[in-house]
Design an enzyme around this catalytic site. Structure first.
Site, PDB file in Angstrom:
ATOM      1  N   LYS A 188       0.864  -1.194   0.000  1.00 33.63           N
ATOM      2  CA  LYS A 188       0.000   0.000   0.000  1.00 33.63           C
ATOM      3  C   LYS A 188       0.893   1.234   0.000  1.00 33.63           C
ATOM      4  O   LYS A 188       1.741   1.378   0.878  1.00 33.63           O
ATOM      5  CB  LYS A 188      -0.901  -0.001   1.236  1.00 33.63           C
ATOM      6  CG  LYS A 188      -1.834   1.202   1.314  1.00 33.63           C
ATOM      7  CD  LYS A 188      -2.814   1.041   2.446  1.00 33.63           C
ATOM      8  CE  LYS A 188      -3.683   2.292   2.618  1.00 33.63           C
ATOM      9  NZ  LYS A 188      -4.645   2.113   3.722  1.00 33.63           N
TER      10      LYS A 188
ATOM     11  N   ASP B  82     -16.524   0.218  -0.255  1.00 33.32           N
ATOM     12  CA  ASP B  82     -15.243  -0.195  -0.840  1.00 33.32           C
ATOM     13  C   ASP B  82     -14.212  -0.514   0.246  1.00 33.32           C
ATOM     14  O   ASP B  82     -13.133  -1.020  -0.066  1.00 33.32           O
ATOM     15  CB  ASP B  82     -14.701   0.880  -1.784  1.00 33.32           C
ATOM     16  CG  ASP B  82     -14.605   2.245  -1.125  1.00 33.32           C
ATOM     17  OD1 ASP B  82     -15.655   2.769  -0.711  1.00 33.32           O
ATOM     18  OD2 ASP B  82     -13.486   2.777  -1.012  1.00 33.32           O
TER      19      ASP B  82
HETATM   20  P1  AMP Z   1     -10.022   5.021   1.207  1.00 35.58           P
HETATM   21  O1  AMP Z   1     -11.427   5.356   1.610  1.00 35.58           O
HETATM   22  O2  AMP Z   1      -8.969   5.805   1.918  1.00 35.58           O
HETATM   23  O3  AMP Z   1      -9.767   3.550   1.362  1.00 35.58           O
HETATM   24  O4  AMP Z   1      -9.803   5.400  -0.338  1.00 35.58           O
HETATM   25  C1  AMP Z   1     -10.823   5.466  -1.294  1.00 35.58           C
HETATM   26  C2  AMP Z   1     -10.272   5.306  -2.698  1.00 35.58           C
HETATM   27  O5  AMP Z   1      -9.298   6.287  -2.991  1.00 35.58           O
HETATM   28  C3  AMP Z   1      -9.600   3.960  -2.938  1.00 35.58           C
HETATM   29  O6  AMP Z   1      -9.937   3.529  -4.213  1.00 35.58           O
HETATM   30  C4  AMP Z   1      -8.130   4.295  -2.832  1.00 35.58           C
HETATM   31  O7  AMP Z   1      -7.342   3.408  -3.568  1.00 35.58           O
HETATM   32  C5  AMP Z   1      -8.072   5.705  -3.372  1.00 35.58           C
HETATM   33  N1  AMP Z   1      -6.963   6.490  -2.813  1.00 35.58           N
HETATM   34  C6  AMP Z   1      -6.864   7.017  -1.579  1.00 35.58           C
HETATM   35  N2  AMP Z   1      -5.709   7.685  -1.426  1.00 35.58           N
HETATM   36  C7  AMP Z   1      -5.046   7.601  -2.607  1.00 35.58           C
HETATM   37  C8  AMP Z   1      -3.790   8.093  -3.096  1.00 35.58           C
HETATM   38  N3  AMP Z   1      -2.979   8.824  -2.334  1.00 35.58           N
HETATM   39  N4  AMP Z   1      -3.452   7.773  -4.358  1.00 35.58           N
HETATM   40  C9  AMP Z   1      -4.252   7.055  -5.140  1.00 35.58           C
HETATM   41  N5  AMP Z   1      -5.441   6.580  -4.761  1.00 35.58           N
HETATM   42  C10 AMP Z   1      -5.847   6.837  -3.501  1.00 35.58           C
HETATM   43 MG    MG Z   2     -10.140   1.983   0.826  1.00 42.16          MG
END
Ligand code: AMP
Ligand code: MG
Length: 515
Positions: free
Chosen positions: A131, A280
């Site tokens: 990650k 998700d």
């Molecule tokens: P989360 O709720 O933090 O799990 O993230 C929601 C979505 O945003 C997921 O699809 C993650 O992969 C994407 N995401 C969050 N932070 C980043 C980042 N810094 N770069 C790329 N994708 C991100």
């Molecule tokens: Mg996530």
């Protein structure tokens, strides 16, 4: 050895041991890869320059069979490169998977592994995922990186949860690099290596359901494929491989409902607030997944909101079970094209509440020292939770002091310490009297309580202290916390300061979605 690694291994680990990584393609199963390209994009992690160890979980490395007394030099340097995304082992087939989801109650459309890359599945069936390993086609203009602060939090929290008996993804290590990463301020990059049998989310099903029936080689055919794959690989309790898809879908929904209910019971019992229960972030396998703005409760505040970005309190502590149930409805909806009979989905979903209550009851009874249900224990528990809520009593300290008061009875000192937690002594005394009355007929087991109610919990301020040291390149705080949190029921007298009340500044820590 690198000093950071020595720090991590200081708790009785054999200094002669080191990494020995799998070196043959046949060491990898890569089950997810076999699902086919509708499910992911193949890509390599983006390298980070000059990586260093921030934290290493040798216990998990050992479970994976990767931590041995080497008959050849330790492969620590190679491990550092692999777990930063700078090198691959033979047989790894790295990929980022695609999923969709509901975020804060609203359909968000396509998401996916925006900064996670699956390296492969070990022969023993564990997926190894980085990650923070760089952008993917699902990054949506974000940088694909994770900062040191949030990576340390995920590393420590997942191991703390595992030690508490809560189903969770695990964390093998964190590596860092001085590469700058911009969030509200300029921070530095880190990579967490996560380990779980699968990182499948409710959102994977939502993604293929949303594509509709006819899609070249896709749509609901992929949904059906994912269903059969998931059941076969991760739900031995279903034994549904021979059944038609409609029945498979019902079985899956039922099993996920039960696992999710059990997971939520654990969260509520240990006082864990997830913070971003979007679909998700909901594990199909019923694991705690995607540690972001989570918090272990300090004071017992039922409607506590740990995520600074959650302005409406959607994911407040006391809303979590309700939200999980709502998320299961989203999963049921995604399975609908295969279900034929909506009533069967409804029936599966109604099992959530009774399963949650039964498991929560079991966990809370154990906190009170009982393995079995007793007449009146529910009322007793509710009276206690009401009392604690009225005073925002420190949740971990209360349970640990209660355990001591019972285990060391009739010694008055621990009971006095317990009583000292309350302003309304009369109300506490009344509760204690009713506990004693029930205890007279059904002796609570003090040893069970001390093995159920941890002395050490990853409070926000402890993580924060370790992070601040780590930001100054001193990783000893991470190693120390990992050791303590992996054995949270032991007394560790030398670390009693880590079991103290939070300092006043702890309430000013703001944890948001920024990570
Ligand atoms: P989360 O709720 O933090 O799990 O993230 C929601 C979505 O945003 C997921 O699809 C993650 O992969 C994407 N995401 C969050 N932070 C980043 C980042 N810094 N770069 C790329 N994708 C991100
Ligand atoms: Mg996530």
């Amino acid at each position: 050895m690198n000093p950071a690694v020595t720090g991590v291994t200081k708790l009785g680990d054999n200094e002669d041991m080191g990494f020995r990584l799998p070196d043959a393609p046949s060491d990898w199963g890569n089950d997810f890869f076999k699902l086919g390209t509708n499910f992911f994009t193949e890509l390599r992690p983006t390298p980070l320059p000059a990586p260093y160890w921030v934290g290493l979980n040798t216990a998990l490395a050992q479970d994976l069979g990767w931590w041995e007394t080497p008959d050849h030099p330790t492969e620590e340097a190679l491990a550092l490169q692999v777990f930063t995304g700078n090198a691959l082992l033979p047989g790894m087939q790295p990929l980022a998977s695609v999923y969709s989801g509901h975020q804060f109650g609203v359909w968000a459309g396509q998401l996916g592994d925006g900064r996670a890359i699956l390296l492969g599945t070990t022969a023993s069936g564990q997926e190894i995922q980085l990650k923070g390993s760089g952008p993917t086609p699902y990054s949506r203009r974000a940088d694909g990186r994770a900062v040191l602060r949030s990576s340390i939090r995920e590393f420590l929290a997942s191991e703390a949860m595992h030690a508490l008996g809560v189903p969770t993804s695990r964390a093998l290590c964190v590596t860092g690099s001085d590469t700058p990463v911009r969030r509200e301020t300029l921070e530095t990059a880190a990579v967490v290596t996560r380990v779980a049998p699968s990182f499948l989310r409710f959102g994977h099903f939502e993604h293929f359901a949303a594509q509709g029936p006819a899609n070249d080689g896709g749509g609901w055919r992929n949904l059906e494929r994912l269903l059969a794959f998931s059941l076969k690989a991760y739900f031995p309790e279903c034994d549904a491989t021979e059944l038609p898809p409609a029945q498979q879908a019902t079985q899956l929904l039922q099993a996920v409902t039960l696992r999710t209910a059990r997971l939520l019971a654990h969260w509520q019992a240990v006082g864990f607030c997830h913070g971003v229960m979007n679909t998700d972030n909901m594990s199909l396998l019923g694991l705690t997944l995607d540690y972001g703005p989570f918090q272990f409760l300090d004071g017992f505040v039922p409607d506590h909101v740990c995520n600074h970005s959650d302005s409406h309190g959607r994911y407040a502590f006391d809303q979590q079970a309700r939200v999980a149930h709502w998320n299961l409805y989203r999963l049921a909806r995604a399975l609908m094209p295969l279900l034929q009979d909506p009533d069967s989905a409804q029936t599966a979903l109604t099992e959530f509440q009774p399963a949650f209550e039964a498991h929560y009851g079991r966990l809370m009874r154990a906190k009170l020292g009982w393995r079995q249900a007793h007449e009146g224990d529910g009322v007793l528990m509710q009276a206690l939770l009401d009392l604690m809520a009225a005073e925002a009593t420190d949740y971990p300290i209360f349970w640990r002091r209660l355990s001591r008061a019972v285990a060391q009875a009739p010694s008055p000192e621990p009971l006095n310490e317990l009583r000292d937690l309350f302003l309304d002594r009369a109300r506490f005394d009344a509760w204690w009297a009713s506990y004693q009355q029930l205890a007279g007929q059904n002796r609570p087991d003090g040893a069970l309580m001390l093995a159920t109610n941890p002395k050490f919990v990853l409070r926000n301020h402890l993580a924060e202290q370790a992070i601040q040291k780590a930001q100054a390149k001193d990783f000893s705080g991470v190693a120390e916390l990992l050791s303590v949190l992996q054995t949270p029921f032991d007394e560790h007298p030398e670390w009693t300061h880590l079991a103290d009340f939070p300092p006043a500044w702890a309430t000013s820590i703001q944890i948001s979605c920024s990570s």
